[in-house]
Design an enzyme around this catalytic site. Structure first.
Site: not given
Ligand code: AMP
Ligand code: TRP
Length: 326
Positions: A112, A193, A196
Site C-alpha cells: 500500500k 488480487k 477495491k
Molecule cells: P477490504 O476490501 O480490504 O476491506 O477487505 C474486506 C474482506 O474481504 C477481508 O476479509 C479481505 O480479506 C477480503 N478480501 C478482499 N479482497 C479479496 C479478494 N480479492 N479475494 C478474497 N477475499 C478478499
C-alpha cells in the site's frame, strides 16, 4: 456458549465479488453458529486520503450491502468503528506493546505504501487498529480472505505478548480462511488480487454492478492462448474464472470440467456471466428495498453501536486497569 466472531470491512471503493466470496458470504453462512460482530472500519479507511462526503455515504452503502447479502441484525451486530471510541483508545495502548519490527514485516503495508505519495503513520499502524478491533470483542474467530492472514497473526502475537506481561487479559483469536475463494484475482490481471483500490474498469466485479456491466467485464477478462477449460493453477486467468464459476454455481470441479469439455472460452465467459448475474440479482433487489428508507440504516447503525459499545468498554477498562491508567 457460542463462539464469538468478529470481522471488519472498509467502507471505501466498491464492494466486489472478492470481498463477497472470500469473506462476507461466510459471515452470512455461519451466522447461526456463532455470536457475530461485523465492523465497518472507517478509521482504517482514513489511513489513505478520503473524500469526506463520500466516506459517510460509503458507510451507509456498505451497511445496506451487509443487510442485502443476508446479515440479520437480530443475529449479528453491525456497527461503525468510529462510533466506539474504545477502538482508537485500545490502539494507542497496544501501540506501546508492539515492536516496530513486527509492523515493518507487514506485506500489505509494503504494497500500500508504494501507491501513496505521502505515507501516513496511520497506514503503518493499521494492523494495530485491526488488532484492537479483534481483541475488544474477545473474538474466537476472525473470518477473512487470505490477504488478512498476516494481520490476524500479528493480532495473536500482540495479544500473547500483552498476556505474558499482565496475565490472561485477551482471548487469542484465530483466522478463518476459506479453502476456495480466499484470494479472487483481478479480471484484467489474474496475477494481482482483486482489490477495491484498483482503478481499472475491467478489474473487479462489484456487488452492485448491473448485468450488462458484469457481462462486459467478464467478456474482457484475461485468459490465455490454450484451449482446454481446466482448473490449472498455472493458468491463472482461466483458473480464476473457473473458481468464480465454482463458487457461484456450487458445482464440483470435476463436474465443471466435464461441463466445459469441448467448449471454448467464449462459452465459459457467457455462462460465468449468467451465474454471477443470477447470484447477485437477489442481493441487488434486497439492497434497493433496504435503502429505499435511509432512516432504517441510521437506526440500525445506532443500535448496533449501542449493543457493541459495552463489550468494547469492558475490555478496554480491564486493559487500562492492568496497565495502570485511568
Ligand atoms: P477490504 O476490501 O480490504 O476491506 O477487505 C474486506 C474482506 O474481504 C477481508 O476479509 C479481505 O480479506 C477480503 N478480501 C478482499 N479482497 C479479496 C479478494 N480479492 N479475494 C478474497 N477475499 C478478499
Ligand atoms: N484490514 C481488514 C481489511 O482490509 C479490515 C479489518 C479491519 C478487519 N479490522 C478488522 C478484518 C478486524 C477482520 C477483523 O480487509
Amino acid at each position: 456458549m457460542k463462539k464469538r466472531v468478529l470481522s471488519g470491512i472498509q467502507p471505501t471503493g466498491n464492494i466486489h465479488i472478492g470481498n463477497y466470496l472470500g469473506a462476507m458470504q461466510h459471515w452470512v453462512a455461519s451466522q447461526d453458529e456463532y455470536d457475530n460482530f461485523f465492523c465497518i472500519v472507517d478509521l482504517h479507511s482514513i489511513t489513505v486520503p478520503q473524500d469526506v462526503k463520500q466516506l459517510r455515504a460509503k458507510v451507509r452503502e456498505l451497511a445496506g450491502i451487509l443487510l442485502a447479502i443476508g446479515i440479520d441484525p437480530e443475529k449479528s451486530t453491525i456497527f461503525v468503528q468510529s462510533n466506539i471510541s474504545a477502538h482508537a483508545e485500545l490502539t494507542w495502548i497496544l501501540n506501546c506493546f508492539t515492536p516496530i519490527g513486527w509492523l515493518q514485516r507487514m506485506t500489505q503495508f509494503k504494497d500500500k505504501s508504494e501507491k501513496q505519495e505521502v505515507i501516513s503513520t496511520g497506514l503503518f499502524d493499521y494492523p494495530v487498529l485491526m488488532t484492537a478491533d479483534i481483541l475488544l470483542y474477545n473474538a474466537d474467530y476472525v473470518p477473512v480472505g487470505e490477504d488478512q492472514k498476516q494481520h490476524v497473526e500479528l493480532s495473536r502475537d500482540i495479544a500473547i505478548r500483552f498476556n505474558s506481561i499482565y496475565g490472561k487479559v485477551f482471548k487469542i483469536p484465530e483466522a478463518l480462511i476459506p479453502k476456495v475463494g480466499a484470494r479472487i484475482m483481478g479480471l484484467d490481471d489474474p496475477t494481482r488480487k482483486m482489490s477495491k483500490s484498483e482503478a481499472g474498469q475491467g478489474h473487479a466485479i462489484n456487488l452492485l454492478d448491473p448485468p450488462n456491466v458484469i457481462t462486459n467485464k467478464i467478456k474482457r477478462a484475461a485468459t490465455d492462448s490454450q484451449r482446454d477449460i481446466l482448473f490449472d493453477k498455472n493458468r491463472p486467468g482461466v483458473y480464476n474464472l473457473l473458481t468464480i464459476y465454482e463458487l457461484f454455481s456450487k458445482m464440483s470441479r470435476p463436474k465443471i470440467e466435464s461441463h466445459f469439455s469441448g467448449k471454448g472460452y467464449s462459452d465459459l465467459k457467457k455462462e460465468l456471466a449468467e451465474v454471477v448475474i443470477e447470484g447477485l440479482r437477489p442481493i441487488q433487489e434486497r439492497y434497493k428495498e433496504i435503502t429505499s428508507d435511509p432512516s432504517y440504516i441510521e437506526t440500525l447503525l445506532k443500535s448496533g453501536a449501542d449493543k457493541a459499545r459495552p463489550f468494547a468498554e469492558s475490555v478496554l477498562n480491564k486493559v487500562m486497569d492492568k496497565v495502570g491508567l485511568g
